[in-house]
Design a protein around this motif. Structure first.
Motif, mmCIF file in Angstrom:
data_model
loop_
_atom_site.group_PDB
_atom_site.id
_atom_site.type_symbol
_atom_site.label_atom_id
_atom_site.label_comp_id
_atom_site.label_asym_id
_atom_site.label_seq_id
_atom_site.Cartn_x
_atom_site.Cartn_y
_atom_site.Cartn_z
ATOM 1 N N LYS A 1 0.879 -1.288 -0.102
ATOM 2 C CA LYS A 1 -0.036 -0.035 -0.115
ATOM 3 C C LYS A 1 0.947 1.353 -0.063
ATOM 4 O O LYS A 1 0.470 2.184 -0.180
ATOM 5 C CB LYS A 1 -0.868 -0.106 1.044
ATOM 6 C CG LYS A 1 -0.208 0.143 2.346
ATOM 7 C CD LYS A 1 -1.245 0.043 3.626
ATOM 8 C CE LYS A 1 -0.872 0.184 5.112
ATOM 9 N NZ LYS A 1 -1.724 -0.004 6.097
ATOM 10 N N SER B 1 2.199 3.682 -4.720
ATOM 11 C CA SER B 1 1.020 4.382 -5.489
ATOM 12 C C SER B 1 0.640 3.586 -6.782
ATOM 13 O O SER B 1 -0.586 3.538 -7.048
ATOM 14 C CB SER B 1 1.147 5.600 -5.561
ATOM 15 O OG SER B 1 2.382 5.890 -6.520
ATOM 16 N N THR C 1 -2.459 1.181 -6.822
ATOM 17 C CA THR C 1 -3.698 1.868 -6.522
ATOM 18 C C THR C 1 -4.449 2.185 -7.931
ATOM 19 O O THR C 1 -5.581 2.684 -8.058
ATOM 20 C CB THR C 1 -3.875 2.954 -5.595
ATOM 21 O OG1 THR C 1 -2.896 4.003 -6.358
ATOM 22 C CG2 THR C 1 -3.184 2.650 -4.048
ATOM 23 N N ASN C 2 -3.625 1.867 -8.943
ATOM 24 C CA ASN C 2 -4.065 2.630 -10.376
ATOM 25 C C ASN C 2 -5.002 1.406 -10.951
ATOM 26 O O ASN C 2 -5.036 0.211 -10.531
ATOM 27 C CB ASN C 2 -3.054 2.695 -11.310
ATOM 28 C CG ASN C 2 -2.315 3.870 -10.878
ATOM 29 O OD1 ASN C 2 -2.625 4.779 -10.097
ATOM 30 N ND2 ASN C 2 -0.863 4.127 -11.164
ATOM 31 N N ASN D 1 -8.871 0.116 -8.838
ATOM 32 C CA ASN D 1 -8.028 0.195 -7.801
ATOM 33 C C ASN D 1 -7.262 -1.271 -7.425
ATOM 34 O O ASN D 1 -8.180 -2.156 -6.663
ATOM 35 C CB ASN D 1 -8.448 0.851 -6.510
ATOM 36 C CG ASN D 1 -7.663 1.110 -5.354
ATOM 37 O OD1 ASN D 1 -6.617 0.346 -5.150
ATOM 38 N ND2 ASN D 1 -7.661 2.371 -4.996
ATOM 39 N N CYS D 2 -6.179 -1.581 -7.940
ATOM 40 C CA CYS D 2 -5.702 -2.932 -7.779
ATOM 41 C C CYS D 2 -5.236 -3.283 -6.546
ATOM 42 O O CYS D 2 -5.686 -4.740 -5.793
ATOM 43 C CB CYS D 2 -4.751 -3.176 -8.715
ATOM 44 S SG CYS D 2 -4.710 -3.226 -10.468
ATOM 45 N N PHE D 3 -5.128 -2.409 -5.669
ATOM 46 C CA PHE D 3 -4.810 -2.848 -4.217
ATOM 47 C C PHE D 3 -5.862 -3.080 -3.470
ATOM 48 O O PHE D 3 -5.880 -4.139 -2.601
ATOM 49 C CB PHE D 3 -4.002 -1.679 -3.562
ATOM 50 C CG PHE D 3 -3.768 -1.793 -2.042
ATOM 51 C CD1 PHE D 3 -2.746 -2.837 -1.832
ATOM 52 C CD2 PHE D 3 -4.427 -1.305 -1.189
ATOM 53 C CE1 PHE D 3 -2.314 -2.951 -0.352
ATOM 54 C CE2 PHE D 3 -4.125 -1.456 0.301
ATOM 55 C CZ PHE D 3 -2.926 -2.365 0.699
ATOM 56 N N GLU D 4 -6.986 -2.433 -3.472
ATOM 57 C CA GLU D 4 -8.179 -2.596 -2.856
ATOM 58 C C GLU D 4 -8.770 -4.191 -3.319
ATOM 59 O O GLU D 4 -9.297 -4.448 -2.544
ATOM 60 C CB GLU D 4 -9.261 -1.618 -3.244
ATOM 61 C CG GLU D 4 -8.990 -0.287 -2.653
ATOM 62 C CD GLU D 4 -8.940 -0.308 -1.142
ATOM 63 O OE1 GLU D 4 -9.702 -1.190 -0.396
ATOM 64 O OE2 GLU D 4 -7.958 0.323 -0.550
ATOM 65 N N ARG D 5 -8.619 -4.303 -4.675
ATOM 66 C CA ARG D 5 -9.235 -5.654 -5.052
ATOM 67 C C ARG D 5 -8.341 -6.744 -4.577
ATOM 68 O O ARG D 5 -8.753 -7.935 -4.145
ATOM 69 C CB ARG D 5 -9.104 -5.607 -6.520
ATOM 70 C CG ARG D 5 -9.811 -7.026 -7.119
ATOM 71 C CD ARG D 5 -11.361 -7.179 -6.756
ATOM 72 N NE ARG D 5 -11.967 -5.905 -7.278
ATOM 73 C CZ ARG D 5 -12.523 -5.931 -8.507
ATOM 74 N NH1 ARG D 5 -12.102 -6.613 -9.387
ATOM 75 N NH2 ARG D 5 -13.178 -4.677 -8.932
ATOM 76 N N LYS E 1 -6.914 -6.297 -1.553
ATOM 77 C CA LYS E 1 -7.104 -6.784 -0.303
ATOM 78 C C LYS E 1 -8.332 -7.626 0.074
ATOM 79 O O LYS E 1 -8.812 -8.558 0.778
ATOM 80 C CB LYS E 1 -7.399 -5.473 0.287
ATOM 81 C CG LYS E 1 -6.238 -4.655 0.757
ATOM 82 C CD LYS E 1 -6.297 -3.677 1.879
ATOM 83 C CE LYS E 1 -7.517 -2.521 1.367
ATOM 84 N NZ LYS E 1 -7.695 -1.601 2.228
#
Length: 298
Positions: free
Chosen positions: A52, A55, A58-59, A84-88, A90
């Motif tokens: 996280k 940056s 998060t794209n 948002n790849c990071f949220e996915r 998670k």
């Protein structure tokens, strides 16, 4: 560090730059071909929280989840896309058990980011190509297709080639064909690249290459095993059956797809159902062993 990829001609060479943002070669990595705008972020699952801080993740992008169960003959992959790849990731960390590594692909050009449509197109294209090559178990349903203008499709196919190279560089040959050689009437190829292993009433065909020994589709595997065979070979044979890499066919099992083994000896032992020295068991059409041709230069 930089790696050179391709040795046929200097014009085919590529410089791949791999950055270690946290200093560990086993941790998060950011890889890119230096003259391309696509970058791969390699994330071990146990370092997802560290990701996280980057940056890039998060794209909008396309991502791959890789893993393999103890009883699986083939590794598994899940291919997805997200705004948002990071949220996915998670979300997948909470809901999916199989994966150990995520690799996210985004663009490194702030003025030319992927659109949602771009990501969906790459997701579907990646799924179809992975299905064709058949190296991994696809742990998902078929992604939805999306409309992309012809001019943009050309760009995205080029981007896919970059994704393919970077995945392979990071150790995941999802889109690479298993065979380097095709069965042919060319006598030199027959003699130098294609090998046969024979047992009682069975025959297997394959090739020796950079990732071990690939047994070709249509090869036969003994139904029986000796009492002295190593336990890990029995486990591997059972995994091949469970994952339907081989199917029962009369007095033997038959491979219904190409399959790679770590070594010639592992491949021969699986075929014959007993411990075996693959350097001797695998022979070319003239009867020369793999050892004679590849290690002794006969």
């Amino acid at each position: 560090m930089c790696l050179k990829e391709g040795d046929e001609c200097i014009l085919n060479g590529r410089t791949i730059q791999i950055f270690l943002p946290f200093g560990s070669p086993r941790g998060i990595k950011i890889a890119e071909i230096t003259n391309r705008t696509v970058q791969a972020i390699y994330i071990p699952r146990n370092q997802l929280e560290d990701a996280k801080e980057r940056s890039e993740v998060t794209n909008v992008g396309v991502y791959f989840l890789f893993g393999q169960g103890e009883d699986d003959a083939l590794p598994r992959v899940y291919i997805g896309e997200a705004e948002n790849c990071f949220e996915r990731l998670k979300q997948h960390n909470r809901e999916k058990d199989f994966w150990e590594t995520a690799i996210v692909f985004v663009t490194n050009n702030n003025q030319n980011q992927f659109t949602k449509t771009d990501a969906k197109f790459l997701e579907r294209l990646s799924f179809e190509k992975a299905q064709e090559v058949n190296r991994y178990i696809l742990n998902q349903t078929v992604p939805a297709s999306s409309f992309v203008p012809e001019w943009r499709q050309a760009d995205l196919y080029d981007i896919f080639e970059t994704i393919k190279i970077l995945l392979s560089t990071l150790g995941y040959r999802l889109f690479d064909e298993m065979r380097n050689t095709k069965i042919t009437d060319d006598p030199q190829i027959q003699k130098n690249e294609i090998f046969y292993c024979k047992g009682k009433g069975l025959k297997a065909i394959g090739e020796y290459g950079e990732e071990g020994f690939v047994i070709y589709k249509g090869s036969q595997m003994s139904k029986n095993t000796s009492n002295s065979i190593h336990n890990y070979l029995i486990t591997t044979r059972e995994a091949l059956k469970n994952d339907k890499i081989v199917e029962e066919d009369g007095e033997a099992f038959i491979f219904i797809k190409d399959y790679p083994f770590n070594s010639p000896s592992q491949a021969a032992a699986i075929i014959l159902g007993r411990n075996a020295n693959g350097w001797i068991e695998w022979k070319n059409i003239d009867g020369y062993t793999l050892d004679q041709l590849k290690r002794k230069g006969v």
